[in-house]
Design a protein around this motif. Structure first.
Motif, short mmCIF file in Angstrom:
data_model
loop_
_atom_site.label_atom_id
_atom_site.label_comp_id
_atom_site.label_asym_id
_atom_site.label_seq_id
_atom_site.Cartn_x
_atom_site.Cartn_y
_atom_site.Cartn_z
N LEU A 20 0.84 -1.19 0.00
CA LEU A 20 0.00 0.00 0.00
C LEU A 20 0.88 1.25 0.00
N VAL A 21 1.98 1.17 0.76
CA VAL A 21 2.96 2.27 0.74
C VAL A 21 4.33 1.69 0.40
N ARG A 22 4.99 2.28 -0.56
CA ARG A 22 6.38 1.92 -0.82
C ARG A 22 7.20 3.20 -0.87
N ALA A 23 8.20 3.26 -0.02
CA ALA A 23 9.14 4.39 -0.03
C ALA A 23 10.50 3.84 -0.42
N VAL A 24 11.14 4.51 -1.37
CA VAL A 24 12.45 4.06 -1.84
C VAL A 24 13.42 5.24 -1.79
N ASP A 40 13.92 3.67 3.12
CA ASP A 40 13.15 2.66 2.38
C ASP A 40 12.12 2.06 3.33
N LEU A 41 10.91 1.89 2.84
CA LEU A 41 9.89 1.23 3.67
C LEU A 41 8.78 0.69 2.79
N ASP A 42 8.36 -0.54 3.07
CA ASP A 42 7.15 -1.10 2.45
C ASP A 42 6.13 -1.33 3.54
N VAL A 43 4.90 -0.92 3.30
CA VAL A 43 3.81 -1.19 4.24
C VAL A 43 2.71 -1.90 3.46
N HIS A 44 2.39 -3.09 3.89
CA HIS A 44 1.37 -3.88 3.19
C HIS A 44 0.00 -3.61 3.77
N ARG A 45 -1.01 -3.93 2.98
CA ARG A 45 -2.40 -3.73 3.41
C ARG A 45 -2.68 -4.44 4.72
N GLY A 46 -3.31 -3.71 5.63
CA GLY A 46 -3.70 -4.31 6.90
C GLY A 46 -2.57 -4.36 7.93
#
Ligand code: ADP
Length: 269
Positions: A20-24, A40-46
């Motif tokens: 849902l969120v990807r920061a690179v 860098d950060l990935d946040v998945h749904r839920g």
């Protein structure tokens, strides 16, 4: 380090499962002071992601970049597959117009340390305001939804109260209901309990916990280690504008590997 024609090569997969969120490699400076040095950060749904770290490490700035309250100087941020802050035009990407930014921000709810309620509007009017003004929802529908949301945060009986007549914990719960009124796909919390008297912290964390259980995707800047330990799926420890360590709360809080994380957690006890 402003980039004018960034490449799209880091774009997540279209359709299917993308975070849902990807920061690179997100970078941000204020007057030459590098505050974010490649996050860098990935946040998945839920998922619930807690950002921890000492004061001044860039946590708030990073949240504000996701919500486009700050522009970024380098790197990319996508929310639900949309590149935030840029739009494609031919070969190039350009910064978005204010209107386009506003459209992207509609899907993101933000709760601040200071609740920022409208003082001359009642609790329910505060919750109804954005759906009516921004989304053009009719008053009756907005009121109905606001009543449900106030009930959800345990304030069904306070709908007619003005912020000044509410405790800090109650005001913050109204602020959460207000953010939820826009049906956000992502909620950002910036130290939502740090301005509260200690006895009022629990009621706000309880509402956040319920929201997490209901499947809301949340990024939470907090110093509440108990909350991070129990509720977070993923914990990110930031220091001086970089991610020092990240992982499950059990690993990062329970068994930190980096000296900076260890000394921060020792101070928090
Ligand atoms: P944290 O949330 O981890 O406490 P912040 O993101 O609030 O950290 O701040 C990181 C650094 O950026 C601090 O040194 C702060 O003074 C600086 N900073 C944040 N916002 C601004 C701004 N609008 N102008 C100048 N400096 C800023």
């Amino acid at each position: 380090m402003t980039e004018t024609t960034p490449s799209t090569s880091a774009r997540p997969r279209a359709g299917g499962e993308h975070p849902l969120v990807r920061a690179v490699n997100v970078m941000k400076s204020f007057h030459g002071n590098e505050v974010l040095k490649g996050i860098d950060l990935d946040v998945h749904r839920g998922e619930v992601v807690c950002l921890l770290g000492p004061s001044g490490s860039g946590k708030t700035t990073f949240l504000r970049c996701i919500n486009q309250l700050e522009s970024i100087d380098g790197g990319r941020i996508w929310v639900d597959g949309d590149l935030v802050g840029y739009r494609a035009e031919g070969e190039h990407l350009h910064h978005l117009t204010d209107k386009q930014v506003a459209a992207q921000r509609r899907d993101i709810g933000m709760v601040f340390q200071r609740f920022n309620l409208f003082p001359h509007k009642t609790a329910i009017e505060n919750v109804m305001e954005a759906p009516i003004q921004v989304k053009g929802v009719d008053k009756k529908t907005a009121r109905q939804h606001a009543e449900e949301l106030l009930a959800q945060v345990g304030l069904a009986d306070k709908s007619g109260a003005y912020p000044g007549a509410l405790s800090g914990g109650q005001q913050q719960r109204v602020a959460i209901a207000r953010a939820l009124a826009m049906d956000p796909k992502l909620m950002l919390f910036d130290e939502p309990t740090s301005a509260l008297d200690p006895e009022l912290v629990g009621e706000v964390l309880r509402v956040m916990r319920d929201l997490a259980s209901a499947g809301m995707t949340m990024i939470v800047v907090t110093h509440e280690m108990g909350f991070a330990r129990e509720v977070a799926d993923h914990v990110v420890f930031m220091d001086a504008g970089v991610v020092c360590e990240e992982g499950t709360p059990k690993d990062v809080i329970g068994n930190p590997q980096q000296d900076r994380t260890k000394s921060f957690l020792k101070r928090m006890r």
